[in-house]
Design a protein around this motif. Structure first.
Motif, short mmCIF file in Angstrom:
data_model
loop_
_atom_site.label_atom_id
_atom_site.label_comp_id
_atom_site.label_asym_id
_atom_site.label_seq_id
_atom_site.Cartn_x
_atom_site.Cartn_y
_atom_site.Cartn_z
N UNK A 164 0.86 -1.18 0.00
CA UNK A 164 0.00 0.00 0.00
C UNK A 164 0.89 1.22 0.00
N UNK A 165 0.52 2.23 -0.80
CA UNK A 165 1.32 3.45 -0.84
C UNK A 165 0.43 4.66 -0.98
N UNK A 166 0.86 5.76 -0.37
CA UNK A 166 0.13 7.02 -0.55
C UNK A 166 0.96 7.98 -1.43
N UNK A 167 1.94 7.42 -2.13
CA UNK A 167 2.80 8.23 -3.01
C UNK A 167 1.99 8.65 -4.24
N UNK A 168 1.92 9.95 -4.50
CA UNK A 168 1.12 10.42 -5.65
C UNK A 168 1.73 9.99 -6.98
N UNK A 169 3.02 9.61 -6.98
CA UNK A 169 3.64 9.16 -8.23
C UNK A 169 3.72 7.63 -8.33
N UNK A 170 3.08 6.96 -7.38
CA UNK A 170 3.20 5.50 -7.35
C UNK A 170 2.58 4.84 -8.58
N UNK A 171 1.53 5.44 -9.11
CA UNK A 171 0.87 4.87 -10.28
C UNK A 171 0.88 5.94 -11.37
N UNK A 172 1.84 5.86 -12.27
CA UNK A 172 2.03 6.91 -13.27
C UNK A 172 0.84 7.00 -14.23
N UNK A 173 0.11 5.89 -14.38
CA UNK A 173 -1.01 5.87 -15.32
C UNK A 173 -2.17 6.76 -14.84
N UNK A 174 -2.23 6.96 -13.53
CA UNK A 174 -3.37 7.70 -13.00
C UNK A 174 -3.04 9.17 -12.69
N UNK A 175 -1.94 9.66 -13.28
CA UNK A 175 -1.56 11.05 -12.99
C UNK A 175 -2.44 12.05 -13.76
N UNK A 176 -2.75 13.17 -13.14
CA UNK A 176 -3.45 14.26 -13.82
C UNK A 176 -2.45 15.12 -14.57
N UNK A 177 -2.94 16.12 -15.29
CA UNK A 177 -2.04 17.02 -16.03
C UNK A 177 -1.12 17.79 -15.10
N UNK A 178 -1.61 18.06 -13.89
CA UNK A 178 -0.78 18.83 -12.94
C UNK A 178 0.17 17.93 -12.14
N UNK A 179 0.36 16.70 -12.64
CA UNK A 179 1.29 15.73 -12.04
C UNK A 179 0.90 15.33 -10.61
N UNK A 180 -0.38 15.37 -10.32
CA UNK A 180 -0.83 14.80 -9.05
C UNK A 180 -1.75 13.64 -9.38
N UNK A 181 -1.76 12.68 -8.51
CA UNK A 181 -2.53 11.48 -8.82
C UNK A 181 -4.01 11.65 -8.49
N UNK A 182 -4.84 10.95 -9.29
CA UNK A 182 -6.27 10.94 -8.99
C UNK A 182 -6.52 10.13 -7.71
N UNK A 183 -5.61 9.18 -7.49
CA UNK A 183 -5.81 8.27 -6.34
C UNK A 183 -4.90 8.66 -5.18
N UNK A 184 -5.45 8.56 -3.97
CA UNK A 184 -4.62 8.85 -2.80
C UNK A 184 -3.99 7.57 -2.26
N UNK A 185 -4.64 6.47 -2.54
CA UNK A 185 -4.13 5.19 -2.04
C UNK A 185 -3.92 4.23 -3.21
N UNK A 186 -2.80 3.56 -3.20
CA UNK A 186 -2.48 2.62 -4.27
C UNK A 186 -2.22 1.26 -3.63
N UNK A 187 -2.73 0.20 -4.28
CA UNK A 187 -2.58 -1.15 -3.72
C UNK A 187 -2.03 -2.10 -4.76
N UNK A 188 -1.19 -3.01 -4.32
CA UNK A 188 -0.68 -4.09 -5.18
C UNK A 188 -0.84 -5.39 -4.38
#
Lengths: 501, 169
Positions: A426-450
């Motif tokens: 589990x990660x709260x890194x905004x760059x953890x999932x590059x596919x879900x980045x917005x134009x302003x380089x922040x992620x749509x997701x706050x939590x990422x799971x693998x």
């Protein structure tokens, strides 16, 4: 005849040879006392992205008789793992003949070599890192009670290809760099003291047309209370020089280690052909390992101190501190680490570890807890929890930011040669999932799971080993000894299959 | 695809082949700087070669168990050659690692993994059990809790058959 057909033909011959061996001979000895051994390893992944799909195999076959041995390796990389942009290759990767009699050893063909502690030359293979910088040529070694001598001549393989070489069709045995000649002489007047010298000449490099000479001197002292190793290396190219010192001291049960390095322009112009000691803690846990420093032999200096102490028959305490700077005195990497291992009265094994790392990007605080229990009849359980808190200072693009990552691994032993494991991150890194980045380089997701699961099985008298992973695995750097590889994110299946004679 | 099918066939054929093979001879330095040769230590009881590294987690767990096995059978002739494949970056840590964990067996240094490769090692730990005649009777890659019990069975069978082997000689 194209290369695929040659590979297919060669593999058919091996199949025939091995089946014939199995049916008509006793053990592995074929006619005239020739012994046949071999192994084959297959790694395959199918995934949602092309960068994580690969099919690789390595098949080694050895024929030996008395003091002689012949070896051949057939490789298939369609495409290679972690380097999906690289061209596919297949064919004979290694071919060698060797002779070993008493203290004399001679090898022609592909070989590896380490001179001193690697300030001048280290060619080696590490399959986890997909690293192979073998030399093609010959080497001879003589080991005497009072002296060891090694001489070599060969063309090194380029272990990492440049961008312009990646899409080019390369031979199966890789791109070769210009010849190098050299050797090492080690004098051993007693078993407590040894000293020696190293010399290596490399022919002109294709890019720069520079030939170079490298030399080193080393001294080693081994005493019951401790030991010392020192090596000083120079190269006439860019006035390069490198110093490595290490000392062990044993005070009763307490063991102390101190290491120092100062490397300036001792790297090769092309290809990483030397691999001097890193002088920082090599971390065994996934999250700690992801932040390890990638070594730069051209501009690094630093030290490490480590202490280890067995508190009892059942517990060991280890702690270390290391610091790396460049020649301008700028901090590149700092690591503080402590680990406590304890076996409880039920036979359980516990590990608690904590560490603080700082690199050019940010700071990382880590905590690890691991426990494993044996329930008899090959049944066991191991749980490992890793937590990392990362904090990054303000940059031109971003304000101060922080996130945390946590990783839980559960390994269950079910029977002899059979185990399953589960992995969740589990990660709260905004760059953890590059596919879900917005134009302003922040992620749509706050939590990422693998989440993934793995089955490990051995069968047929342990001659077959299989590992099947299914699920998701996070992208991350894997480092061994300052050499790193970035494993891309995987969402799919990964199979590793190994067979041995 | 054709080459993959051929490869799988190769793998299947591997499984049908007998395992007994003569252990390749080698010479490596120990922690005191003495050269140790395998062939000079064959014939006096089972020899277990165990490849490990300070950076390998399963190796540490396995070595803890090997320590117990060694204490149990050393007087009956069991030898454990514990070969570290630590590279130049971590080899300085080996002496302290051995000291703090109180490993009682012979430790050898294979700093560039050349003997490891001679025994077709890819990932540590790798254990190889050799009988009195220098033949490999058991080979095991990796470590999971309980694996040491299987190894102990092989060691026991070699120790029990020791007089027969000597008679045949």
């Amino acid at each position: 005849m194209n290369i695929q057909r040659i590979i297919g033909l060669a593999q058919s011959i091996i199949v025939l040879l091995l089946c014939t061996t199995a049916l008509y001979s006793q053990g592995l000895v074929i006619g005239n006392g020739v012994e046949v051994t071999g192994n084959s390893s297959l790694e395959f992944a199918t995934a949602d992205t092309s960068e994580s799909r690969f099919l690789e195999s390595w098949t080694d076959l050895f024929l030996s008789k008395n003091d002689f041995r012949l070896g051949v390796r057939l490789g298939v990389h369609e495409p290679p793992a972690f380097f999906s942009n690289q061209d596919t290759t297949s064919g004979i990767e290694h071919l060698f003949g060797e002779y070993r009699k008493g203290s004399f050893y001679l090898r022609a063909g592909n070989f590896y070599s380490l001179l001193g502690r690697g300030l001048v030359l280290r060619s080696f293979e590490n399959r986890t890192l997909r690293w192979d910088n073998n030399l093609r040529g010959a080497k001879a070694e003589i080991n005497h009670r009072y002296a060891d001598l090694e001489i070599l001549a060969g063309e090194p393989r380029k272990a990492r290809l440049g961008p312009d070489e990646q899409a080019r069709k390369t031979p199966a045995e890789g791109i070769r760099l210009p010849w190098m000649y050299g050797g090492e002489l080690k004098l051993k007047p007693s078993n407590k003291l040894s000293a020696g010298g190293i010399f290596l000449h490399t022919e002109s490099q294709p890019q720069s047309d520079n030939a170079s000479n490298r030399s080193a001197a080393f001294l080693e002292v081994n005493l019951p209370q401790g030991g010392f190793y020192g090596e000083y290396a120079t190269t006439d190219l860019n006035d390069g020089k490198g110093l490595y010192l290490s000392a062990n001291l044993f005070l009763g049960e307490l063991s102390l280690l101190g290491e120092y390095r100062n490397y300036e322009n001792i790297g090769f112009e092309e290809g990483l052909l030397n691999n001097p000691p890193t002088v920082f803690q090599e971390h065994l846990f996934t999250l700690l390992n992801r932040q390890q420093l990638i070594q730069n032999p051209n501009d690094e200096r630093g030290f490490l101190i480590e202490a280890g102490y067995p508190l009892s028959e059942y517990s060991v305490l280890t702690s270390s501190y290391s610091r790396t700077e460049n020649k301008s005195g700028f901090l590149i990497y700092e690591d503080i680490f402590a680990q406590y291992e304890h076996d409880d009265f039920l036979g359980g094994e516990w590990v608690w570890a904590t560490g603080r790392q700082e690199d050019l990007l940010g700071r990382y605080l880590n905590w690890v807890t691991s426990a494993s229990y044996d329930f008899g009849n090959y049944k066991s359980l191991k749980l490992t929890y890793e937590h990392q808190h990362a904090k990054f200072p303000e940059t031109a693009t971003f304000s101060t930011r922080q996130h945390y990552d946590q990783l839980l691994t559960m390994e269950v032993g079910l029977a002899s040669g059979l185990g399953i494991s589960f992995l969740g991150e589990h990660s709260t890194d905004q760059f953890a999932d590059l596919k879900s980045l917005n134009d302003d380089l922040t992620s749509k997701k706050k939590h990422h799971y693998w989440i993934g699961g793995q089955i490990d099985a051995t069968f047929a008298g342990e001659r077959f080993q299989t590992t099947l992973f299914a699920g998701q695995r996070r992208k991350g750097k894997v480092c061994i000894g300052g050499v790193c590889v970035v494993k891309p994110e995987l969402e799919g299946l990964e199979l590793i299959f190994t067979a041995r004679l | 695809m054709k080459s993959v099918i051929l490869l799988l066939l190769t793998l299947l054929c591997f499984a049908s082949v007998a395992q007994e093979k003569t252990a390749d001879d080698f010479s490596l330095p120990d922690l005191e700087g003495n050269n140790f040769r395998l062939s000079e230590n064959i014939g006096e009881g089972p020899v277990l070669i165990n490849f490990w590294a300070t950076w390998c987690i399963p190796c540490k767990a396995e070595m803890k168990k090997l320590k117990l096995i060694y204490k149990k059978y050393k007087d009956q002739g069991l030898k454990i050659l514990s070969i570290t494949i630590d590279d130049p970056k971590t080899v300085s840590r080996v002496r302290g690692f051995v000291k703090k964990n109180r490993y009682p067996f012979t430790i050898l240094l294979d700093t560039n993994s050349e003997v490891f490769q001679l025994y077709q090692g890819t990932y540590p730990p790798l254990s190889i059990l050799i009988d009195n005649n220098g033949k490999i009777v058991y080979r095991h890659v990796g470590y999971r809790k309980g694996d040491e019990k299987k190894l102990e069975k092989y060691i026991l069978s070699l120790l029990e058959s020791k007089p027969d082997v000597e008679e045949r000689r």
